[in-house]
Design an enzyme around this catalytic site. Sequence first.
Site, short mmCIF file in Angstrom:
data_model
loop_
_atom_site.label_atom_id
_atom_site.label_comp_id
_atom_site.label_asym_id
_atom_site.label_seq_id
_atom_site.Cartn_x
_atom_site.Cartn_y
_atom_site.Cartn_z
N GLY A 76 54.78 58.43 50.72
CA GLY A 76 54.80 57.45 51.80
C GLY A 76 54.93 58.06 53.18
O GLY A 76 55.21 57.37 54.16
N GLU A 100 55.22 64.34 41.89
CA GLU A 100 55.29 63.68 43.20
C GLU A 100 56.31 64.41 44.08
O GLU A 100 57.52 64.17 43.96
CB GLU A 100 55.73 62.22 43.04
CG GLU A 100 54.78 61.39 42.20
CD GLU A 100 54.84 59.91 42.57
OE1 GLU A 100 53.78 59.34 42.83
OE2 GLU A 100 55.95 59.34 42.62
N GLU A 121 62.17 57.17 44.03
CA GLU A 121 62.93 56.08 44.67
C GLU A 121 64.00 55.55 43.72
O GLU A 121 65.08 55.15 44.16
CB GLU A 121 61.97 54.97 45.13
CG GLU A 121 61.17 55.42 46.35
CD GLU A 121 59.76 54.86 46.46
OE1 GLU A 121 59.46 53.83 45.81
OE2 GLU A 121 58.94 55.47 47.19
N HIS A 130 60.84 57.50 38.89
CA HIS A 130 60.28 57.62 40.24
C HIS A 130 61.37 58.09 41.19
O HIS A 130 62.54 57.71 41.05
CB HIS A 130 59.71 56.26 40.69
CG HIS A 130 58.91 56.38 41.95
ND1 HIS A 130 59.50 56.45 43.18
CD2 HIS A 130 57.57 56.48 42.14
CE1 HIS A 130 58.54 56.58 44.10
NE2 HIS A 130 57.36 56.60 43.49
N GLY A 150 50.63 54.97 45.80
CA GLY A 150 51.50 53.94 46.37
C GLY A 150 50.76 53.16 47.45
O GLY A 150 50.01 52.22 47.16
N GLY A 151 50.93 53.56 48.68
CA GLY A 151 50.37 52.83 49.83
C GLY A 151 48.89 52.46 49.67
O GLY A 151 48.50 51.31 49.92
N ASN A 177 50.91 52.06 42.07
CA ASN A 177 52.32 51.71 42.07
C ASN A 177 52.56 50.81 43.28
O ASN A 177 52.65 51.30 44.40
CB ASN A 177 53.17 52.99 42.15
CG ASN A 177 54.64 52.70 42.31
OD1 ASN A 177 55.09 51.56 42.15
ND2 ASN A 177 55.42 53.74 42.63
N TRP A 178 52.63 49.53 43.02
CA TRP A 178 52.73 48.59 44.15
C TRP A 178 54.14 48.52 44.74
O TRP A 178 54.34 47.88 45.77
CB TRP A 178 52.31 47.19 43.69
CG TRP A 178 50.86 47.08 43.34
CD1 TRP A 178 49.92 48.09 43.33
CD2 TRP A 178 50.17 45.89 42.93
NE1 TRP A 178 48.70 47.60 42.94
CE2 TRP A 178 48.82 46.24 42.69
CE3 TRP A 178 50.55 44.57 42.75
CZ2 TRP A 178 47.87 45.32 42.29
CZ3 TRP A 178 49.60 43.65 42.35
CH2 TRP A 178 48.27 44.03 42.13
N LYS A 179 55.09 49.10 44.06
CA LYS A 179 56.48 49.07 44.53
C LYS A 179 56.91 47.62 44.78
O LYS A 179 56.45 46.72 44.07
CB LYS A 179 56.66 49.97 45.76
CG LYS A 179 56.08 51.37 45.50
CD LYS A 179 56.46 52.39 46.52
CE LYS A 179 55.83 53.72 46.16
NZ LYS A 179 56.19 54.80 47.05
N SER A 194 51.07 60.29 49.05
CA SER A 194 50.08 60.14 50.13
C SER A 194 48.66 60.49 49.68
O SER A 194 47.87 61.03 50.45
CB SER A 194 50.48 60.96 51.36
OG SER A 194 51.71 60.48 51.87
P1 PGA Z 1 52.41 56.95 48.28
O1 PGA Z 1 53.39 56.70 47.04
O2 PGA Z 1 51.02 57.04 47.73
O3 PGA Z 1 52.61 55.78 49.18
O4 PGA Z 1 52.85 58.24 48.91
C1 PGA Z 1 53.20 57.34 45.81
C2 PGA Z 1 54.31 56.94 44.86
O5 PGA Z 1 55.45 56.77 45.30
O6 PGA Z 1 54.08 56.77 43.64
#
Ligand code: PGA
Length: 256
Positions: free
Chosen positions: A175, A169, A99, A97, A236-237, A11-13, A215
């Site tokens: 993050g 999640e 966010e 998600h 994500g990251g 997930n590159w956001k 994470s």
């Molecule tokens: P993260 O994000 O790996 O940076 O914690 C995961 C996500 O939001 O899908």
Amino acid sequence: MTTRKKLIAGNWKMNKTSADAVALVSEIVAAVGKQSDVDVVLCPPFTSLESVGRALEGSTVKLGAQNMHHESSGAFTGEISAAMLRALFATHVILGHSERRTYFAESDELINKKVLAALKNQLRPILCVGETLAEREAGSTLKVVQTQTERCLEGVGRDLAPSVVFAYEPVWAIGTGKVATTAQAQEVHGFIRGLLTKLFTDPVAQKVRILYGGSMKPANAPELLAQKDIVGGLIGGASLEARSFVDLVNAATAVV
Ligand code: PGA
């Protein structure tokens, strides 16, 4: 034992221009673009879907989006439909998600409409559920996850349920570098599987893939992925760099 193919989704956001995206994809494809032991899905921003899709041609890596609108077309400025994603050969779409829930006020009811629209258009939803830190501390994790799961799946039939990919999640782990312990994660994954059994029967529930997200890194992935009900990761990251993402795919391959 049921064999569920593991799935690693990036997930590159809101990161990477189209040019940056293609550079990253080329590295990922060179490293894991021919393997088929693990399903790999990349979810770039909308602006890179087309170029990333082209860069993925001929590889086993699949394309996903990070969101979509539930209507098929019309006056919805700034929005993207399932059919538009399909036309770019996307196969997956992240929905719900945290966010989106937090910054864009997406409710379970809205996410449910998106899930139904995605399934109707042969897109696999990667449906995210998870509790906040306050909810975990109040002891309501399972209740929160149950409510999100049941509401977001309303109207989904037994036939299409296996097409839904879940992502547990914990919001406090996204993050932040704070990963859930394997026991915490497995508890919720097992609980979701139990809910799916009640909703759809056991054979259907056994087919559904439940990813962990929050994470996840190459260092903590092997232990998480070894858990019975953790069938992959939503990253994500660590998906923004080829090395760490490829290491995660390899970690999933190692526990196949
Ligand atoms: P993260 O994000 O790996 O940076 O914690 C995961 C996500 O939001 O899908």
